[in-house]
Design a protein around this motif. Structure first.
Motif, PDB file in Angstrom:
ATOM      1  N   UNK A  12       1.750   9.657  -5.779  1.00 40.41           N
ATOM      2  CA  UNK A  12       2.110  10.436  -6.972  1.00 40.41           C
ATOM      3  C   UNK A  12       3.347   9.840  -7.651  1.00 40.41           C
ATOM      4  N   UNK A  50       4.936   4.690   4.073  1.00 36.75           N
ATOM      5  CA  UNK A  50       4.286   5.824   4.732  1.00 36.75           C
ATOM      6  C   UNK A  50       5.149   7.079   4.657  1.00 36.75           C
ATOM      7  N   UNK A  51       4.712   8.088   3.937  1.00 41.41           N
ATOM      8  CA  UNK A  51       5.461   9.354   3.905  1.00 41.41           C
ATOM      9  C   UNK A  51       5.313  10.088   5.248  1.00 41.41           C
ATOM     10  N   UNK A  52       5.992  11.221   5.428  1.00 38.49           N
ATOM     11  CA  UNK A  52       5.932  11.932   6.712  1.00 38.49           C
ATOM     12  C   UNK A  52       4.480  12.195   7.159  1.00 38.49           C
ATOM     13  N   UNK A  53       4.263  12.035   8.467  1.00 38.28           N
ATOM     14  CA  UNK A  53       2.914  12.165   9.017  1.00 38.28           C
ATOM     15  C   UNK A  53       2.529  13.645   9.114  1.00 38.28           C
ATOM     16  N   UNK A  54       1.242  13.890   9.006  1.00 32.31           N
ATOM     17  CA  UNK A  54       0.763  15.279   9.014  1.00 32.31           C
ATOM     18  C   UNK A  54      -0.566  15.405   9.758  1.00 32.31           C
ATOM     19  N   UNK A  55      -0.776  14.531  10.757  1.00 35.98           N
ATOM     20  CA  UNK A  55      -2.040  14.576  11.499  1.00 35.98           C
ATOM     21  C   UNK A  55      -2.142  15.824  12.366  1.00 35.98           C
ATOM     22  N   UNK A 113      -1.329   9.735   9.353  1.00 36.49           N
ATOM     23  CA  UNK A 113      -2.310  10.598   8.683  1.00 36.49           C
ATOM     24  C   UNK A 113      -1.518  11.506   7.754  1.00 36.49           C
ATOM     25  N   UNK A 114      -2.051  11.734   6.557  1.00 33.11           N
ATOM     26  CA  UNK A 114      -1.330  12.518   5.548  1.00 33.11           C
ATOM     27  C   UNK A 114      -2.200  13.687   5.119  1.00 33.11           C
ATOM     28  N   UNK A 147     -10.497  12.801  14.524  1.00 30.36           N
ATOM     29  CA  UNK A 147      -9.661  13.411  13.490  1.00 30.36           C
ATOM     30  C   UNK A 147     -10.423  13.394  12.167  1.00 30.36           C
ATOM     31  N   UNK A 188      10.961  10.560   1.006  1.00 27.97           N
ATOM     32  CA  UNK A 188      11.195  10.082   2.354  1.00 27.97           C
ATOM     33  C   UNK A 188       9.976   9.265   2.809  1.00 27.97           C
ATOM     34  N   UNK A 194       4.491  17.197   9.567  1.00 27.40           N
ATOM     35  CA  UNK A 194       4.575  17.674  10.956  1.00 27.40           C
ATOM     36  C   UNK A 194       6.022  17.878  11.362  1.00 27.40           C
ATOM     37  N   UNK A 227       3.174  -1.398   4.021  1.00 29.38           N
ATOM     38  CA  UNK A 227       2.713  -0.038   3.714  1.00 29.38           C
ATOM     39  C   UNK A 227       3.902   0.914   3.703  1.00 29.38           C
ATOM     40  N   UNK A 236       0.820   5.616   0.301  1.00 30.66           N
ATOM     41  CA  UNK A 236      -0.011   6.695   0.854  1.00 30.66           C
ATOM     42  C   UNK A 236       0.551   8.070   0.500  1.00 30.66           C
ATOM     43  N   UNK A 237      -0.347   9.049   0.598  1.00 29.23           N
ATOM     44  CA  UNK A 237       0.034  10.453   0.471  1.00 29.23           C
ATOM     45  C   UNK A 237       0.832  10.712  -0.787  1.00 29.23           C
ATOM     46  N   UNK A 238       1.939  11.454  -0.625  1.00 31.38           N
ATOM     47  CA  UNK A 238       2.724  11.863  -1.791  1.00 31.38           C
ATOM     48  C   UNK A 238       3.312  10.665  -2.551  1.00 31.38           C
ATOM     49  N   UNK A 282       2.518  18.658   0.012  1.00 28.56           N
ATOM     50  CA  UNK A 282       2.207  17.729   1.099  1.00 28.56           C
ATOM     51  C   UNK A 282       2.710  18.289   2.420  1.00 28.56           C
ATOM     52  N   UNK A 293       0.849  -1.200   0.000  1.00 32.05           N
ATOM     53  CA  UNK A 293       0.000   0.000   0.000  1.00 32.05           C
ATOM     54  C   UNK A 293       0.878   1.242   0.000  1.00 32.05           C
ATOM     55  N   UNK A 310       5.773   0.077   7.194  1.00 33.02           N
ATOM     56  CA  UNK A 310       5.044  -0.708   8.191  1.00 33.02           C
ATOM     57  C   UNK A 310       4.710  -2.060   7.583  1.00 33.02           C
ATOM     58  N   UNK A 344       0.984  -7.440   4.793  1.00 38.57           N
ATOM     59  CA  UNK A 344       0.591  -6.161   4.192  1.00 38.57           C
ATOM     60  C   UNK A 344       1.709  -5.157   4.476  1.00 38.57           C
TER      61      UNK A 344
END
Lengths: 78, 147
Positions: free
Chosen positions: A13, A72-77, B130-131, B89, A47, B146, A70, A8-10, B143, A6, A51, A68
């Motif tokens: 692209x 995972x690009x840098x988190x932005x929560x 979370x992205x 969230x 970057x 944090x 994954x 995610x995010x950027x 993008x 899987x 997981x 599975x």
């Protein structure tokens, strides 16, 4: 072995997909990443963390069948 | 041991002030509580190289994120004497000025809620997958990351 990968995010692209099935012989995370980066060269310039089955792992982690994976690009929560 | 069912933390779109108000009201029956503390994350109209952010589009690795939120909850209850804790969230588009994160901690006394809230918010920022895609007014994007 069969893996689900899987993105995610950027990273979506770079790969232009968010999920795929991937067949490979037994391998570590770093060996898998080499294969993915040769399929998606743009993954070499971004970057991310990895997981396996929802737990962050290091590059030497040995992946088991049907895992599975994954990226995972840098988190932005928040 | 039976595995506890994970709560779903995610809400589609912005978190409304009505939702937040109702969450507060629901605690009126929990009369051992003497102190609440609330963190609200709001989407900021950052200006980057002359362009202004108009919204953030949130996505997540939902299964892992809910697992991480669960682990953060467990660790927080272990560390602090809290009566209850709620985390919500957003996913999808949240416009500038709208709320994307709502963390609510409650305890009999005030001191613990100040510390616990900071602990929870910092853990969410660092550990949860979370992205955020920052959408500019001209519909280009970058993008979020944090720090």
């Amino acid at each position: 072995m069969e893996l689900t990968i899987k993105y995610f995010g950027m990273l979506t692209e770079a790969t232009e997909i968010d999920k795929e099935s991937f067949t490979t012989e037994a391998c570590s995370v770093s060996q898998l990443l080499k294969k993915l980066q040769s399929t998606y060269p743009k993954l070499q310039n971004v970057d991310f963390k990895v997981a396996v089955d929802q737990q962050l792992v290091t590059l030497d982690y040995i992946i088991s069948n049907e895992a599975e994976v994954a990226l995972l690009p840098p988190f932005a929560g928040g | 041991m039976e595995k506890k069912k994970l709560k779903n933390v995610f809400i589609n779109g912005a978190i409304s002030s009505e939702f937040i108000g109702e969450s507060i009201a629901k605690h009126q029956t929990k009369t051992s509580i003497g102190a609440h503390n609330i963190f609200l994350g709001q989407v900021r109209a950052d200006e980057i190289e002359g362009k202004t952010v108009s919204a953030i589009d949130y996505t997540a690795y939902e299964e892992m994120a809910n697992l991480k939120f669960h682990e953060i909850r467990e660790a927080t209850f272990e560390k602090y004497d809290l009566t209850c804790m709620h985390i919500y969230h957003s996913l999808g588009t949240v416009n500038i000025g709208e709320i994307c994160l709502f963390v609510f901690v409650s305890s009999p006394h005030r001191k613990v809620v100040f510390e616990a809230l900071e602990y929870v918010v910092e853990a969410i920022k660092a550990e949860v997958p979370v992205f955020g895609k920052e959408i500019f007014e001209d519909q280009t994007h970058q993008w979020k990351q944090n720090t």
